[in-house]
Design a protein around this motif. Structure first.
Motif, PDB file in Angstrom:
ATOM      1  N   LEU A 220       0.800  -1.191   0.076  1.00  0.00           N
ATOM      2  CA  LEU A 220       0.076   0.005  -0.019  1.00  0.00           C
ATOM      3  C   LEU A 220       0.788   1.367  -0.041  1.00  0.00           C
ATOM      4  CD1 LEU A 220      -2.790  -1.339   2.488  1.00  0.00           C
ATOM      5  CD2 LEU A 220      -2.885  -0.703   0.205  1.00  0.00           C
ATOM      6  N   GLY A 221       2.079   1.091   0.065  1.00  0.00           N
ATOM      7  CA  GLY A 221       2.981   2.453   0.266  1.00  0.00           C
ATOM      8  C   GLY A 221       3.359   2.748  -1.212  1.00  0.00           C
ATOM      9  N   ASP A 222       3.238   1.840  -1.986  1.00  0.00           N
ATOM     10  CA  ASP A 222       3.352   1.791  -3.669  1.00  0.00           C
ATOM     11  C   ASP A 222       2.117   2.110  -4.555  1.00  0.00           C
ATOM     12  OD1 ASP A 222       6.125   1.934  -3.070  1.00  0.00           O
ATOM     13  OD2 ASP A 222       6.503  -0.160  -3.595  1.00  0.00           O
ATOM     14  N   VAL A 223       0.932   1.212  -4.262  1.00  0.00           N
ATOM     15  CA  VAL A 223       0.152   1.069  -5.031  1.00  0.00           C
ATOM     16  C   VAL A 223      -1.217   0.928  -4.100  1.00  0.00           C
ATOM     17  CG1 VAL A 223       0.384  -1.285  -5.488  1.00  0.00           C
ATOM     18  CG2 VAL A 223      -1.002   0.006  -7.033  1.00  0.00           C
ATOM     19  N   LEU A 224      -2.538   1.432  -4.645  1.00  0.00           N
ATOM     20  CA  LEU A 224      -3.725   1.139  -3.719  1.00  0.00           C
ATOM     21  C   LEU A 224      -4.599   0.144  -4.223  1.00  0.00           C
ATOM     22  CD1 LEU A 224      -4.365   4.918  -2.428  1.00  0.00           C
ATOM     23  CD2 LEU A 224      -3.315   3.090  -1.101  1.00  0.00           C
ATOM     24  N   HIS A 225      -4.345  -0.145  -5.498  1.00  0.00           N
ATOM     25  CA  HIS A 225      -5.219  -0.978  -6.216  1.00  0.00           C
ATOM     26  C   HIS A 225      -4.677  -2.292  -6.593  1.00  0.00           C
ATOM     27  CE1 HIS A 225      -7.087   3.193  -6.592  1.00  0.00           C
ATOM     28  NE2 HIS A 225      -8.234   2.388  -6.846  1.00  0.00           N
ATOM     29  N   LEU A 226      -5.464  -3.151  -7.014  1.00  0.00           N
ATOM     30  CA  LEU A 226      -5.093  -4.612  -7.347  1.00  0.00           C
ATOM     31  C   LEU A 226      -4.911  -4.461  -8.903  1.00  0.00           C
ATOM     32  CD1 LEU A 226      -7.525  -6.558  -5.172  1.00  0.00           C
ATOM     33  CD2 LEU A 226      -4.954  -6.641  -4.829  1.00  0.00           C
TER      34      LEU A 226
END
Length: 257
Positions: A220-226
């Motif tokens: 989650l530090g890099d991307v919030l989506h699958l």
């Protein structure tokens, strides 16, 4: 067999980024345990004060590391040592030299002032270094100059006289999954390589890392989506998706040889 996945639990995120992002020590410990159970081989955390500000204070870093290890997070633990936690280079040095509990690794951004001295100070304390170099984006000055006559992050890393493959890893932040940029890294000093991207670049770069056998990073530090665009509910969900993708891409690469 794909390389291990590093999970970035919270990065520079804040409460505005959603409830899935762990910020408090109990939430970070819980998230780390779940991510490791899902297959993460390393954990990166940005420690925070009770009011949510990033910090390198030994009173913040030490208790968090102890809580993680005490709860059973036995994979290598990394801490980010960047300007988000301490803007002053001298302040960063003072902080890491005052740590009473040490992480296994620390992230040093070679686009930030004082990176070389900070890296040496960490190594002197027995902390391994992830040297972060951006490539392909606005912060990338390539191997040439940065603003004015200042060398870019990659040039600064290459000029850094420390060469210890057992304790230094080059962490390349790619703005896009460009195989040509990765191919150009083959002439660099023989240190381990980790590739990662943020937001829209995160999943394409992870696939690229799997294809070239480099370590990869998600969280989650890099991307919030699958990969399918759905909001990620946890770091563990991102790690599971990353391992599935890496296994498929690594197998496809092996089969095509």
């Amino acid at each position: 067999m794909p390389a291990p996945v590093l999970v970035s639990l919270n990065g520079g995120r804040g409460a505005a980024d959603g409830a899935a992002v762990p910020l408090s020590p109990p939430d970070l410990v819980e998230s780390a345990l779940a991510a490791v159970a899902a297959g993460a081989g390393e954990v990166l955390v940005h420690p925070r004060t009770p009011c949510g500000r990033e910090s390198l204070s030994p009173r913040v870093v030490g208790p968090l590391l102890e809580a993680m290890r005490g709860a059973g997070v036995f994979v290598p633990l990394s801490v980010s040592a960047g300007i988000g936690a301490e803007p002053d280079p001298a302040g960063r040095l003072e902080r890491v030299r005052s740590w009473t509990v040490l992480p296994d690794r620390a992230v040093v951004h070679f686009a930030e002032p004082g990176a070389e001295e900070l890296g040496r100070a960490l190594l002197a304390r027995g902390v391994a270094v992830d040297a972060v170099v951006p490539l392909g984006g606005e912060d990338d000055a390539g191997s040439g100059s940065g603003s004015g006559s200042e060398p870019g992050p990659l040039a600064r890393f290459l000029a850094w006289p420390v060469r210890d493959p057992a304790r230094i890893r080059l962490a390349v932040e790619l703005a896009a999954a460009d195989p040509a940029l990765v191919a150009g890294l083959r002439w660099l000093p023989p240190v381990p390589l980790l590739l990662f991207g943020r937001e829209a670049a995160a999943w394409p770069v992870l696939r690229l890392a799997a294809r070239c056998g480099a370590a990869a990073r998600t969280g989650l530090g890099d991307v919030l989506h699958l990969p399918d665009g759905r909001p990620a509910r946890s770091n563990a969900e991102l790690v599971t998706a990353a391992r599935d993708i890496a296994a498929v891409d690594a197998a496809a690469t092996t089969g095509s040889r």
